[in-house]
Scaffold this active site. Structure first.
Site, PDB file in Angstrom:
ATOM      1  N   ARG A  18       0.827  -1.361  -0.189  1.00 10.95           N
ATOM      2  CA  ARG A  18      -0.060  -0.065  -0.105  1.00 10.95           C
ATOM      3  C   ARG A  18       0.782   1.328   0.178  1.00 10.95           C
ATOM      4  NH1 ARG A  18      -4.367   1.008   4.601  1.00 10.95           N
ATOM      5  NH2 ARG A  18      -2.422   1.375   5.859  1.00 10.95           N
ATOM      6  N   LYS A  40      -2.375   7.317   1.374  1.00 11.88           N
ATOM      7  CA  LYS A  40      -2.241   7.639   2.718  1.00 11.88           C
ATOM      8  C   LYS A  40      -1.224   8.872   2.669  1.00 11.88           C
ATOM      9  CE  LYS A  40      -2.263   5.509   7.133  1.00 11.88           C
ATOM     10  NZ  LYS A  40      -2.498   4.343   7.983  1.00 11.88           N
ATOM     11  N   GLU A  98     -15.781   6.348   7.706  1.00  7.35           N
ATOM     12  CA  GLU A  98     -15.018   5.866   8.655  1.00  7.35           C
ATOM     13  C   GLU A  98     -14.869   6.726   9.969  1.00  7.35           C
ATOM     14  OE1 GLU A  98     -11.331   5.243   6.642  1.00  7.35           O
ATOM     15  OE2 GLU A  98     -11.255   7.316   5.802  1.00  7.35           O
TER      16      GLU A  98
END
Length: 299
Positions: free
Chosen positions: A52, A151, A184
């Site tokens: 990721r 991210k 979230e």
């Protein structure tokens, strides 16, 4: 012994761990990171985190100066140097130093920073008693503006929602997307167990595709538990009155009514549930401390 921090190929005492003030990671939040847990001296799902990280870097055209194999070795070296048995790793890649301005062509020498330390995200008692959350008025970034799958070092969106939570006396806050659907929490994926079904927002809801989230889904499916990733509105998590009070849809006068909102927010309680149990079965008791991803809402 002082904490050892990995920077630019070297382990340095934390007091000596420094980067340039002209690094675009500092100036503009230009970079990517991963937060990885260590359980019983083992790095949790390290390859998934590394994959990721490199995907996030590719998305922002950031070239990481280490291969994936070298990165894994550097992480393990840092964990061993700090004698971490159960802890947390913060892996950061910055754009590197450059001139003032946004042009990435004027930067050089991306920095690889690895911090491995002990951590306690929540009081252990909260995993028994549950914790309180609010629905934040701050919504997740629109996916057309900034992909939630990257991210990045710019976490201001989450920080603003976190501030709303702490102002209301909560340590977490639920965030909705631009459609008013549950996305979230500020630092965690969320799961709901209802009528024997494990429900969690899909990646299309504008969430970070959490590594632990994916592990929970795999374990649930292997255990014969139905997993539903279809979109759901926040009324699944709280009452319609709560939706009105928490400021959805958000307006531009939030500051003027902040004090009033803080006193009126409907506060929900969440507790450790089946997701934590699944992780414990697969990864051992230490897994019960896996972020708030291991929580479900009382319904």
């Amino acid at each position: 012994m002082s904490l050892q921090v990995y920077i630019d190929g070297k382990l340095l005492p934390k007091e000596e761990a420094k980067i340039s003030v002209f690094d675009h990671g500092l100036l503009y939040g230009d970079g990517v990171f991963e937060g990885i847990r260590v359980y019983n001296k083992k790095v949790f799902l390290i390859q998934e985190h590394i994959d990721r990280l490199y995907e996030s870097a590719l998305a922002i055209r950031l070239e990481i100066p280490l291969s994936k194999e070298e990165m894994v070795a550097a992480i393990n070296e840092t964990v061993a140097a700090n004698k971490i048995e159960n802890g947390y790793i913060r892996l950061v890649i910055t754009r590197g130093a450059g001139s003032l301005g946004l042009d990435i062509r004027r930067t050089s020498n991306p920095q690889v920073i690895i911090i491995a330390d002990n951590i306690s995200l929540y009081d252990p008692q909260l995993y028994i008693d549950g914790l309180k959350i609010i629905t934040a008025a701050t919504i997740r970034n629109h996916p057309a503006a900034l992909s939630s799958r990257v991210k990045s070092l710019n976490y201001l969106n989450n920080i603003l929602a976190k501030i709303e939570g702490t102002d209301a006396g909560c340590i977490e806050a639920l965030m909705l997307n631009h459609k008013g659907e549950v996305a979230e929490c500020t630092g965690d994926n969320i799961f709901i167990v209802k009528n024997g079904v494990l429900k969690t927002p899909s990646v299309d809801a504008g969430i970070l595709e959490g590594i632990t989230r994916n592990a929970v889904i795999r374990l649930a499916e292997q255990s014969g538990i139905t997993v539903d990733q279809s979109p759901f509105p926040d009324r699944v998590c709280c009452s319609s009155d709560s939706r009105r009070r928490t400021g959805w849809p958000p307006d531009r006068n939030r500051q003027a009514r902040a004090d009033d909102e803080r006193s009126q927010r409907e506060i929900q309680t969440v507790d450790a549930g089946i997701t934590a149990a699944l992780l414990m079965l697969r990864y051992g008791n230490a897994a019960c401390d896996l972020n708030a991803c291991c929580m479900r809402l009382f319904l």
